[in-house]
Design a protein around this motif. Structure first.
Motif, PDB file in Angstrom:
ATOM      1  N   TYR A 224      54.832  46.051  49.361  1.00 31.63           N
ATOM      2  CA  TYR A 224      53.566  45.553  49.870  1.00 31.63           C
ATOM      3  C   TYR A 224      52.517  45.409  48.770  1.00 31.63           C
ATOM      4  N   ALA A 225      52.627  44.392  47.957  1.00 30.11           N
ATOM      5  CA  ALA A 225      51.616  44.097  46.931  1.00 30.11           C
ATOM      6  C   ALA A 225      50.692  43.020  47.472  1.00 30.11           C
ATOM      7  N   ASP A 226      49.387  43.306  47.517  1.00 32.16           N
ATOM      8  CA  ASP A 226      48.437  42.323  48.029  1.00 32.16           C
ATOM      9  C   ASP A 226      47.121  42.332  47.258  1.00 32.16           C
ATOM     10  N   THR A 227      47.119  42.951  46.066  1.00 32.72           N
ATOM     11  CA  THR A 227      45.887  43.080  45.292  1.00 32.72           C
ATOM     12  C   THR A 227      46.135  42.702  43.829  1.00 32.72           C
ATOM     13  N   ILE A 228      45.237  41.888  43.263  1.00 36.51           N
ATOM     14  CA  ILE A 228      45.256  41.552  41.850  1.00 36.51           C
ATOM     15  C   ILE A 228      44.168  42.373  41.146  1.00 36.51           C
ATOM     16  N   ILE A 229      44.534  43.063  40.056  1.00 33.90           N
ATOM     17  CA  ILE A 229      43.578  43.880  39.303  1.00 33.90           C
ATOM     18  C   ILE A 229      43.557  43.409  37.851  1.00 33.90           C
ATOM     19  N   VAL A 230      42.381  43.063  37.347  1.00 29.22           N
ATOM     20  CA  VAL A 230      42.202  42.672  35.948  1.00 29.22           C
ATOM     21  C   VAL A 230      41.460  43.797  35.236  1.00 29.22           C
ATOM     22  N   VAL A 231      42.100  44.388  34.209  1.00 27.11           N
ATOM     23  CA  VAL A 231      41.550  45.559  33.529  1.00 27.11           C
ATOM     24  C   VAL A 231      41.197  45.205  32.088  1.00 27.11           C
ATOM     25  N   PRO A 232      39.926  45.428  31.668  1.00 26.41           N
ATOM     26  CA  PRO A 232      39.563  45.221  30.265  1.00 26.41           C
ATOM     27  C   PRO A 232      40.155  46.336  29.401  1.00 26.41           C
ATOM     28  N   MET A 233      40.812  45.965  28.307  1.00 26.89           N
ATOM     29  CA  MET A 233      41.531  46.937  27.473  1.00 26.89           C
ATOM     30  C   MET A 233      41.074  46.832  26.010  1.00 26.89           C
ATOM     31  N   PRO A 234      41.193  47.885  25.204  1.00 28.91           N
ATOM     32  CA  PRO A 234      41.604  49.240  25.592  1.00 28.91           C
ATOM     33  C   PRO A 234      40.479  50.050  26.219  1.00 28.91           C
ATOM     34  N   THR A 235      39.225  49.599  26.009  1.00 28.91           N
ATOM     35  CA  THR A 235      38.112  50.270  26.668  1.00 28.91           C
ATOM     36  C   THR A 235      37.314  49.222  27.437  1.00 28.91           C
ATOM     37  N   PRO A 236      36.725  49.575  28.586  1.00 31.26           N
ATOM     38  CA  PRO A 236      36.800  50.845  29.290  1.00 31.26           C
ATOM     39  C   PRO A 236      38.215  51.236  29.725  1.00 31.26           C
ATOM     40  N   GLY A 237      39.073  50.247  30.008  1.00 30.60           N
ATOM     41  CA  GLY A 237      40.478  50.529  30.217  1.00 30.60           C
ATOM     42  C   GLY A 237      40.823  51.181  31.539  1.00 30.60           C
ATOM     43  N   LEU A 238      42.041  51.729  31.582  1.00 33.83           N
ATOM     44  CA  LEU A 238      42.571  52.307  32.810  1.00 33.83           C
ATOM     45  C   LEU A 238      41.808  53.542  33.253  1.00 33.83           C
ATOM     46  N   ALA A 239      41.121  54.195  32.324  1.00 36.25           N
ATOM     47  CA  ALA A 239      40.413  55.432  32.661  1.00 36.25           C
ATOM     48  C   ALA A 239      39.118  55.180  33.423  1.00 36.25           C
ATOM     49  N   ASP A 240      38.663  53.934  33.487  1.00 36.63           N
ATOM     50  CA  ASP A 240      37.377  53.630  34.126  1.00 36.63           C
ATOM     51  C   ASP A 240      37.570  52.540  35.192  1.00 36.63           C
ATOM     52  N   PRO A 241      37.967  52.906  36.421  1.00 38.07           N
ATOM     53  CA  PRO A 241      38.186  51.904  37.476  1.00 38.07           C
ATOM     54  C   PRO A 241      36.952  51.076  37.803  1.00 38.07           C
ATOM     55  N   SER A 242      35.759  51.600  37.473  1.00 40.82           N
ATOM     56  CA  SER A 242      34.550  50.838  37.778  1.00 40.82           C
ATOM     57  C   SER A 242      34.461  49.556  36.952  1.00 40.82           C
ATOM     58  N   SER A 243      35.256  49.448  35.889  1.00 40.65           N
ATOM     59  CA  SER A 243      35.240  48.241  35.062  1.00 40.65           C
ATOM     60  C   SER A 243      36.289  47.225  35.515  1.00 40.65           C
ATOM     61  N   TRP A 244      37.162  47.612  36.442  1.00 40.17           N
ATOM     62  CA  TRP A 244      38.231  46.720  36.860  1.00 40.17           C
ATOM     63  C   TRP A 244      37.702  45.597  37.743  1.00 40.17           C
ATOM     64  N   GLY A 245      38.317  44.442  37.637  1.00 35.96           N
ATOM     65  CA  GLY A 245      38.059  43.354  38.565  1.00 35.96           C
ATOM     66  C   GLY A 245      39.133  43.365  39.646  1.00 35.96           C
ATOM     67  N   ILE A 246      38.720  43.350  40.917  1.00 33.68           N
ATOM     68  CA  ILE A 246      39.640  43.456  42.041  1.00 33.68           C
ATOM     69  C   ILE A 246      39.604  42.159  42.848  1.00 33.68           C
ATOM     70  N   GLY A 247      40.775  41.619  43.165  1.00 28.37           N
ATOM     71  CA  GLY A 247      40.851  40.408  43.972  1.00 28.37           C
ATOM     72  C   GLY A 247      42.013  40.465  44.946  1.00 28.37           C
ATOM     73  N   HIS A 248      41.898  39.719  46.042  1.00 32.45           N
ATOM     74  CA  HIS A 248      42.963  39.670  47.040  1.00 32.45           C
ATOM     75  C   HIS A 248      44.059  38.716  46.576  1.00 32.45           C
ATOM     76  N   CYS A 249      45.300  39.104  46.805  1.00 32.06           N
ATOM     77  CA  CYS A 249      46.445  38.265  46.450  1.00 32.06           C
ATOM     78  C   CYS A 249      46.989  37.618  47.714  1.00 32.06           C
ATOM     79  N   TYR A 250      46.670  36.338  47.926  1.00 34.12           N
ATOM     80  CA  TYR A 250      47.227  35.615  49.074  1.00 34.12           C
ATOM     81  C   TYR A 250      48.533  34.959  48.661  1.00 34.12           C
ATOM     82  N   ASP A 251      49.599  35.305  49.360  1.00 34.08           N
ATOM     83  CA  ASP A 251      50.938  34.778  49.099  1.00 34.08           C
ATOM     84  C   ASP A 251      51.114  33.514  49.929  1.00 34.08           C
ATOM     85  N   TYR A 252      50.955  32.353  49.298  1.00 33.36           N
ATOM     86  CA  TYR A 252      51.043  31.086  50.023  1.00 33.36           C
ATOM     87  C   TYR A 252      52.447  30.887  50.578  1.00 33.36           C
ATOM     88  N   HIS A 253      52.515  30.451  51.831  1.00 35.59           N
ATOM     89  CA  HIS A 253      53.791  30.171  52.478  1.00 35.59           C
ATOM     90  C   HIS A 253      53.523  29.199  53.614  1.00 35.59           C
TER      91      HIS A 253
END
Length: 526
Positions: A202-231
């Motif tokens: 059940y994957a339905d989310t796209i996450i874009v993470v700036p690296m290496p900082t703020p990176g994985l340690a700072d979720p507040s920097s992540w970009g979150i988007g919905h993944c619509y699976d076209y069908h």
């Protein structure tokens, strides 16, 4: 008073956010002023604070000493601190978080151009942070939630034709396709490298993470988007746990307030849905309903401005939606007041199990007719015709699918060979399966090696602008398909010197005569 006043760096190299003036390194001469370059006013404030507080006082206060007040000769310095505008002090405390916020990725979007369920291929786009200090690249993850609980790291094909995971820092979109441009990725969110589908499909989310900082340690920097699976299948009704709305507009016939809802199962796979569709209706079953708006998946609230006119529609309904159509039933409803303000409902919200449509003669596709013109089993060819709804004012085109059942649950669109498209224009009222391809395979899958089902129904559905999608299955035209062939219900053939037999006989027949008269039967055969 000792206030939070900003970031410091001591002579020993220690860094942090200074919350109380109790460090021995608070003298101006021991500050590395370049550290304050991005803080502006805070740097000056810290320097003034360092001058104003005697070294001895700082030490005694830190140690919790109950010593007397500072000597009179330092009183003027202490007063200089107390006279500093609190706005500057507040700004110093806020600036570090503002700097972090400027490094957040925002507006993440994904457009899938692969038409098969569970397969993704398309463009991920985002708005890069305004401050890219420390960021060298981005990593893109496919996950089952915004917390990246289970995930897979996506890759893209770069200009050299190599599949890589690191996206350049100046990029704001990338085409995700797997090992090659023509390939695809599976919509799995597993860290496993073998059989990831069994880990978590059940994957339905796209996450874009700036690296290496703020990176994985700072979720507040992540970009979150919905993944619509076209069908190609219409939306289903997402199970909602609750739905609440409090009308704050006292005027009859008008509402204002916030509608809120939540998924019954937070881990539900929402990738088959692109939006929630919000409707006003005359009753809880969807009578005389009309669409108010759509909101993207991932949203769980909608604000109705004051003076929103709902006329004589006294209920709000929430439907699942995707570009192929709206779910046939609503997930939740909430009823409030009549137009004249004489009625207020406190009905507890619940999951819908039925829906009411308009006059069938005005909205339904009827009178489907088709004759298979080939005698090859599992192949069909010919012309399908139908009678359109009595009103076509909101219809832009029709689509014909083959499905294993009458609900169009796994329908596969059929191309009109004369038009070269699956979208049949209003007024044509037929689909032709003849031409350069003399037949159509009677199945629900067109991909070699992938499972499908033999189609038993032809389904015709109208695309309606008032719904923003294809009409519900209850209004679609449906025809039980007869596949003409030369085979009898039981047939056999020779293969590799062996006779292969297919028995299409019934498994069982039951009948009980309910008429006592001799020579007369009355009852049900099953």
């Amino acid at each position: 008073k000792y206030w939070p006043i900003g970031r410091y760096q001591g002579a020993d190299g220690a860094q942090g956010i200074q919350s109380v003036m109790c460090a021995t390194h608070l003298r101006k001469k021991e500050f590395h002023l370049p550290t304050f370059k991005i803080y502006g006013v805070c740097g000056k404030l810290m320097a003034m604070a360092a001058q104003a507080l005697p070294r001895g006082v700082a030490r005694r206060r830190c140690a919790g000493s109950q010593s007397q007040a500072p000597p009179h000769r330092s009183e003027r310095r202490r007063q200089r601190i107390e006279r500093l505008p609190m706005a500057f002090v507040f700004l110093c405390g806020m600036l570090p978080s503002l700097v972090r916020a400027s490094q957040q990725v925002t507006n993440v979007q994904f457009t899938d151009d692969h038409t098969e369920l569970w397969k993704l291929r398309g463009t991920v786009s985002w708005t890069k942070p305004s401050n890219t200090t420390g960021i060298t690249h981005y990593n893109i993850f496919l996950s089952g939630d915004a917390a990246r609980t289970e995930y897979s790291l996506l890759q893209y094909v770069n200009s050299e034709g190599i599949s890589v995971p690191d996206v350049p820092v100046d990029a704001e979109e990338v085409y995700i396709s797997g090992a090659s441009i023509a390939a695809h990725i599976w919509r799995f969110c597993s860290t496993a490298t073998i059989d990831p589908v069994w880990e978590n499909p059940y994957a339905d989310t796209i996450i874009v993470v700036p690296m290496p900082t703020p990176g994985l340690a700072d979720p507040s920097s992540w970009g979150i988007g919905h993944c619509y699976d076209y069908h190609t299948s219409p939306a289903v009704a997402p199970a909602l746990a609750d739905m609440s709305f409090s009308d704050e507009d006292p005027d009859p016939g008008e509402i204002g307030g916030t509608l809120e809802w939540s998924l019954q199962d937070p881990d539900m796979d929402t990738a088959t849905l692109s939006h929630y569709a919000i409707y006003f209706a005359a009753d809880a079953t969807g009578g005389a309903e009309y669409e108010y708006t759509k909101v993207p998946m991932g949203t769980n609230s909608l604000v109705f401005p004051d003076n929103t006119n709902h006329g004589d529609r006294v209920c709000i309904l929430i439907y699942g939606y995707n570009p192929n159509g709206r779910a046939p039933t609503a997930s939740k409803y909430h009823c409030f007041e009549l137009a004249d303000g004489t009625y207020t409902s406190t009905t507890v919200t619940r999951t819908m199990t039925t829906t009411q449509t308009a006059d069938p003669t005005q909205v339904a596709v009827t009178n489907l007719a088709f004759t298979d013109e080939t005698d090859k089993i599992y192949r069909i060819t010919g012309t399908l015709t139908w009678t359109p709804p009595g009103s076509e004012t909101t219809i832009t085109h029709y689509r014909v699918t083959m499905s294993s059942d009458a609900t169009d649950s796994d329908g596969y669109p059929i191309t009109d060979i004369q038009l070269g498209t699956t979208e049949i224009p209003v007024g044509r009222n037929k689909l032709v399966m003849l031409g350069s391809h003399p037949f159509v395979i009677r199945g629900t899958s067109r991909t070699y090696g992938e499972p499908g089902y033999w189609a038993n129904y032809l389904v015709v559905r109208a695309y309606r602008t008032d719904l923003g999608g294809y009409q519900p299955v209850s209004e679609a035209g449906k025809l039980l398909l007869y596949d003409h062939s030369t085979y009898s219900p039981t047939f056999s053939w020779e293969q590799d010197g062996e006779t292969i037999s297919i028995d299409r006989a019934l498994d069982s027949v039951t009948y009980e005569d309910e008429d006592p008269e001799d020579q007369i039967c009355n009852g049900t055969i099953t």
